[in-house]
Design an enzyme around this catalytic site. Sequence first.
Site, PDB file in Angstrom:
ATOM      1  N   PRO A   2       1.519   5.770   1.382  1.00 19.75           N
ATOM      2  CG  PRO A   2       2.621   4.278   0.020  1.00 19.75           C
ATOM      3  CD  PRO A   2       2.709   5.001   1.310  1.00 19.75           C
ATOM      4  CD  GLU A   3      -0.391   1.626   5.604  1.00 14.47           C
ATOM      5  OE1 GLU A   3      -1.307   1.062   6.216  1.00 14.47           O
ATOM      6  OE2 GLU A   3       0.737   1.781   6.091  1.00 14.47           O
ATOM      7  NE  ARG A 117      12.294   3.059  -1.788  1.00 12.18           N
ATOM      8  CZ  ARG A 117      12.103   2.104  -0.888  1.00 12.18           C
ATOM      9  NH1 ARG A 117      11.401   2.350   0.200  1.00 12.18           N
ATOM     10  NH2 ARG A 117      12.600   0.911  -1.071  1.00 12.18           N
TER      11      ARG A 117
END
Length: 278
Positions: A2-3, A117
């Site tokens: 997630p960037e 997660r």
Amino acid sequence: MPELPEVETIARTLRLGTNGQPGLPGRTVSQSHVYWTRTLAVPQPDVFISQIQGLTFKSVSRRGKFLVFEIPPYHLLTHLRMSGDLKIVPEAEPAGSHDRVTLDLDNATRLVFNDTRKFGRMWLTPEPEKVLHTLGPDALDPELEPAGFFSMLQSKKRMLKPLLMDQSFLAGLGNIYTDEALFLARLHPAARADSLTFEQASRLLNAIHSVLVEGINHNGASIDWVYRGGSFQNHFNVYRQTGKKCSHCGAVIARTVIGQRSTHYCPACQAYQEKEEV
DNA sequence: CACGAGACCTGTTCGC
DNA sequence: TGCGAACAGGTCTCGT
């Protein structure tokens, strides 16, 4: 994954579709499932399911690390956090074990939010700015120029690494691209923001841009079991390169912890200076 | 304002 | 082989 470059890659894929499959704009939600309640920041699952049913996606875009979907009269916002993934799969495909929220679409496909997660979040809201207003300028905002960036840095005394990762300062950078940008700019991750010269600030902004554009050109980075077909991991100069030789000077890449995050840098190219000014 | 610690979660890899 | 510790692309909240 997630960037900014990974989120941008996902946004483009969802907008344009893949191999024959059409993109999300124009698709109507027939039915939805919520498998992990806390994935929904707002509203409650029963409200979410009834509000989104029958709505049609209008657009897909990105703000920092947020995916932004117009689905009138609401906006659907998604943040992938550490392990989230968003993809369109055939409706016939069985649910994956880490699927958290799924939306069945009107063309026998399904939009799936898969998130091992469980840190990822979704918002269905008529007022997206109430969620997004804390974000600083997007790291690829064309309006962001050296002079403005320099004055942003001048007003902060923090170390560069945690400051660049602060989404209210600049939106889009995470651990990988911050380390890579600081390497390209030849700046120590612990250097104080207000110690940079204009030339160094300008170099840093250029480095941020080139690292992000490179990342997007490689469809982002894929590491460990989280894989999306990106290949930028093959072009890292410092991130997770501890012990290897610096591609620029041959010194050994070091790892340290700054702001509770793993930080990789070249001790020679990115020497620490008490005062960055001459 | 700046910083560190702890939470929130599951899965993989490392060290003994 | 086994088992606990360390670690992982992020952010939030609380205490100093």
